[in-house]
Design a protein around this motif. Structure first.
Motif, PDB file in Angstrom:
ATOM      1  N   LEU A  25       0.775  -1.112   0.014  1.00 16.29           N
ATOM      2  CA  LEU A  25      -0.090   0.043   0.169  1.00 16.29           C
ATOM      3  C   LEU A  25       0.858   1.101  -0.044  1.00 16.29           C
ATOM      4  O   LEU A  25       1.862   1.368   0.545  1.00 16.29           O
ATOM      5  CB  LEU A  25      -0.860   0.036   1.315  1.00 16.29           C
ATOM      6  CG  LEU A  25      -1.786   1.254   1.541  1.00 16.29           C
ATOM      7  CD1 LEU A  25      -2.886   1.289   0.344  1.00 16.29           C
ATOM      8  CD2 LEU A  25      -2.594   1.285   2.781  1.00 16.29           C
ATOM      9  N   ASP A  61      -0.235   5.119   0.162  1.00 18.74           N
ATOM     10  CA  ASP A  61      -1.578   5.834   0.394  1.00 18.74           C
ATOM     11  C   ASP A  61      -1.175   7.439   0.624  1.00 18.74           C
ATOM     12  O   ASP A  61      -0.763   7.573   1.910  1.00 18.74           O
ATOM     13  CB  ASP A  61      -2.507   5.253   1.663  1.00 18.74           C
ATOM     14  CG  ASP A  61      -3.619   6.116   1.716  1.00 18.74           C
ATOM     15  OD1 ASP A  61      -3.972   7.158   1.040  1.00 18.74           O
ATOM     16  OD2 ASP A  61      -4.283   5.642   2.782  1.00 18.74           O
ATOM     17  N   ASN A  85      -3.742  10.063  -3.851  1.00 16.95           N
ATOM     18  CA  ASN A  85      -3.671   9.101  -4.853  1.00 16.95           C
ATOM     19  C   ASN A  85      -4.653   8.058  -4.606  1.00 16.95           C
ATOM     20  O   ASN A  85      -4.488   7.249  -5.819  1.00 16.95           O
ATOM     21  CB  ASN A  85      -2.198   8.433  -4.824  1.00 16.95           C
ATOM     22  CG  ASN A  85      -2.033   7.545  -3.723  1.00 16.95           C
ATOM     23  OD1 ASN A  85      -2.779   7.405  -2.630  1.00 16.95           O
ATOM     24  ND2 ASN A  85      -0.890   6.991  -3.681  1.00 16.95           N
ATOM     25  N   GLN A  86      -5.652   8.125  -4.087  1.00 17.77           N
ATOM     26  CA  GLN A  86      -6.749   7.101  -3.959  1.00 17.77           C
ATOM     27  C   GLN A  86      -7.678   7.419  -4.795  1.00 17.77           C
ATOM     28  O   GLN A  86      -8.287   8.501  -4.798  1.00 17.77           O
ATOM     29  CB  GLN A  86      -7.100   6.964  -2.548  1.00 17.77           C
ATOM     30  CG  GLN A  86      -6.086   6.387  -1.562  1.00 17.77           C
ATOM     31  CD  GLN A  86      -5.398   5.216  -1.961  1.00 17.77           C
ATOM     32  OE1 GLN A  86      -6.023   4.328  -2.318  1.00 17.77           O
ATOM     33  NE2 GLN A  86      -3.902   5.323  -1.938  1.00 17.77           N
ATOM     34  N   THR A 145     -10.790   6.043  -5.187  1.00 19.91           N
ATOM     35  CA  THR A 145     -12.072   6.130  -4.367  1.00 19.91           C
ATOM     36  C   THR A 145     -12.322   7.417  -3.685  1.00 19.91           C
ATOM     37  O   THR A 145     -13.408   7.828  -3.361  1.00 19.91           O
ATOM     38  CB  THR A 145     -12.266   4.963  -3.484  1.00 19.91           C
ATOM     39  OG1 THR A 145     -11.232   4.720  -2.867  1.00 19.91           O
ATOM     40  CG2 THR A 145     -12.289   3.630  -4.535  1.00 19.91           C
ATOM     41  N   TYR A 146     -11.225   8.446  -3.545  1.00 20.45           N
ATOM     42  CA  TYR A 146     -11.369   9.625  -2.795  1.00 20.45           C
ATOM     43  C   TYR A 146     -11.646  10.861  -3.839  1.00 20.45           C
ATOM     44  O   TYR A 146     -11.723  11.781  -3.205  1.00 20.45           O
ATOM     45  CB  TYR A 146     -10.292   9.770  -1.853  1.00 20.45           C
ATOM     46  CG  TYR A 146     -10.071   8.907  -1.039  1.00 20.45           C
ATOM     47  CD1 TYR A 146     -10.739   7.832  -0.541  1.00 20.45           C
ATOM     48  CD2 TYR A 146      -8.769   9.018  -0.219  1.00 20.45           C
ATOM     49  CE1 TYR A 146     -10.286   6.955   0.529  1.00 20.45           C
ATOM     50  CE2 TYR A 146      -8.487   8.087   0.911  1.00 20.45           C
ATOM     51  CZ  TYR A 146      -9.201   7.085   1.374  1.00 20.45           C
ATOM     52  OH  TYR A 146      -9.068   6.055   2.174  1.00 20.45           O
ATOM     53  N   ASN A 195     -12.014   0.775  -1.240  1.00 22.33           N
ATOM     54  CA  ASN A 195     -11.326   1.690  -0.589  1.00 22.33           C
ATOM     55  C   ASN A 195      -9.974   1.046  -0.070  1.00 22.33           C
ATOM     56  O   ASN A 195      -9.993  -0.055   0.279  1.00 22.33           O
ATOM     57  CB  ASN A 195     -12.054   2.564   0.445  1.00 22.33           C
ATOM     58  CG  ASN A 195     -13.238   3.364  -0.098  1.00 22.33           C
ATOM     59  OD1 ASN A 195     -12.746   4.255  -0.877  1.00 22.33           O
ATOM     60  ND2 ASN A 195     -14.444   2.645  -0.064  1.00 22.33           N
ATOM     61  N   PRO A 196      -8.965   1.897   0.387  1.00 20.78           N
ATOM     62  CA  PRO A 196      -7.728   1.523   0.768  1.00 20.78           C
ATOM     63  C   PRO A 196      -7.770   0.737   2.054  1.00 20.78           C
ATOM     64  O   PRO A 196      -7.073  -0.108   2.565  1.00 20.78           O
ATOM     65  CB  PRO A 196      -6.704   2.461   0.597  1.00 20.78           C
ATOM     66  CG  PRO A 196      -7.308   3.731   0.546  1.00 20.78           C
ATOM     67  CD  PRO A 196      -8.748   3.312  -0.100  1.00 20.78           C
ATOM     68  N   LYS A 209      -6.429  -3.342   7.953  1.00 15.59           N
ATOM     69  CA  LYS A 209      -5.791  -3.690   6.427  1.00 15.59           C
ATOM     70  C   LYS A 209      -4.922  -4.678   6.328  1.00 15.59           C
ATOM     71  O   LYS A 209      -4.031  -4.891   7.410  1.00 15.59           O
ATOM     72  CB  LYS A 209      -5.069  -2.339   6.328  1.00 15.59           C
ATOM     73  CG  LYS A 209      -4.301  -2.457   4.947  1.00 15.59           C
ATOM     74  CD  LYS A 209      -5.188  -2.486   3.590  1.00 15.59           C
ATOM     75  CE  LYS A 209      -4.495  -2.308   2.443  1.00 15.59           C
ATOM     76  NZ  LYS A 209      -5.218  -2.273   1.243  1.00 15.59           N
TER      77      LYS A 209
END
Length: 355
Positions: free
Chosen positions: A58, A60, A64-65, A67-68, A83-84, A122
């Motif tokens: 990961l 983050d 760079n996400q 879904t955000y 989502n991460p 996670k």
């Protein structure tokens, strides 16, 4: 004469193959590319080892996400699904874009206020190991005493098959591995005691490396080792989950605070590349993790993460191998320049003696 020729052949073979047979720290020979944020650079050398997956499990940066992308300032960080992070505890972490950012390349960070502000559960590909690094800014000193007392965790690592009962915790005052069936795993059944040494209301680089199979770990703040822990009083178990990350305040009188987090780097090996402010690994200072796209024993391709380093500034490059060893002296870089080095393949042997 035949004996002498044979000896010469053996000396030649040792000179060619000994560097590959001896396990040593990574050696950086040269680099190629433009040393600017987001640029691709190639690192040539030896002793880097092989890596199953070049990229970390990961990376983050919030920005760079995918879904955000529709989030605006103050929106709740979504969790689960694509989502991460599988869980944003009680929705307390928000996307923050108006507060001062950690550097000029990022426009968004995680921000949350409360006593249980954390990203949870996670999991990563299981190798028995976890390396986790993140930037952390607290609004008040985590060491602040409360009337009733508190024990508040920055991070908890676990075994995904039994996360509650097989765990590692790093709090503002101590750190320890615990098994429900065996108790505390270090210090004659106790824990290691270390106050948090970071700086309040500033960004602090926090790292934890856990090796569940060899039963050792290390935690660091701003490039300084806080504890090298040994937990051999319990049977080994694998770590493959970040159970929680953020500020998990507990105890009789938990401490309420605002925390910001950014640039979370998570992998199942200590192998990584970093640029740091210090010229030696033992006093490397603040560092920025680099993002590899290819990795072999003699070469890496990295996307440069300039982070907090300024244009024209001096930095030093380090490569860490699978044992956690790095080149002792950093490879000097000047941010913003273009360099064109090439690898020589095998490094020349040193320290050979002819008898």
């Amino acid at each position: 004469m035949k004996t002498k020729n044979k000896n010469l052949i053996w000396i030649f073979l040792l000179g060619v193959f000994l560097p590959e047979l001896v396990w040593g720290a990574p050696v950086i020979e040269s680099i190629s590319g433009t040393l600017g944020n987001g640029q691709s650079i190639t690192v040539y050398g030896s002793g880097f080892g092989s890596k199953d997956q070049a990229r970390p499990q990961l990376w983050d940066t919030v920005d760079n996400q995918v879904t955000y992308q529709a989030l605006t300032d103050g929106d709740t960080i979504p969790s689960g699904g694509a989502n991460p992070w599988p869980e944003n505890q009680d929705g307390l972490f928000k996307m923050e874009s108006t507060d001062p950012q950690r550097n000029s390349f990022g426009g968004e960070v995680y921000k949350g206020t409360g006593m249980g502000v954390k990203l949870n559960n996670k999991t990563i590909a299981n190798s028995g190991k976890i390396y986790l690094a993140w930037w952390f800014k607290p609004s008040v000193d985590p060491n602040t005493a409360t009337t009733g007392g508190h024990s508040s965790k920055f991070v908890r690592l676990s075994n995904s098959g039994d996360p509650v009962n097989k765990t590692f915790s790093w709090t503002q005052m101590n750190n320890y591995v615990y098994r429900i069936d065996e108790g505390y795993c270090q210090q004659s059944g106790g824990s290691y005691w270390n106050d948090w040494p970071g700086v309040v209301d500033q960004w602090n680089f926090q790292e934890v490396y856990m090796d569940g199979r060899n039963r050792v770990y290390e935690i660091s703040v701003n490039g300084n080792s806080l504890r090298s822990g040994v937990w051999n009083l319990c049977n080994s178990f694998d770590f493959d989950e970040v159970w929680s990350l953020g500020w998990d305040s507990g105890g009789t009188e938990p401490l309420n605070m605002t925390v910001w987090m950014d640039d979370i780097y998570l992998d199942n090996t200590p192998q990584r590349a970093m640029i740091c402010s210090g010229s030696s690994w033992s006093s490397r200072g603040n560092c920025e993790n680099q993002i590899p796209s290819s990795w072999s024993s003699e070469g890496l391709t990295l996307t440069l993460n300039q982070g907090s380093f300024s244009l024209g500034g001096q930095a030093y490059l380090y490569v860490v191998d699978a044992t956690g060893s790095a080149n002792a002296s950093g490879y000097p870089l000047t941010i913003g320049t273009t360099v064109s080095g090439t690898g020589s393949g095998l490094s020349s042997p040193t320290g050979l003696m002819v008898f």
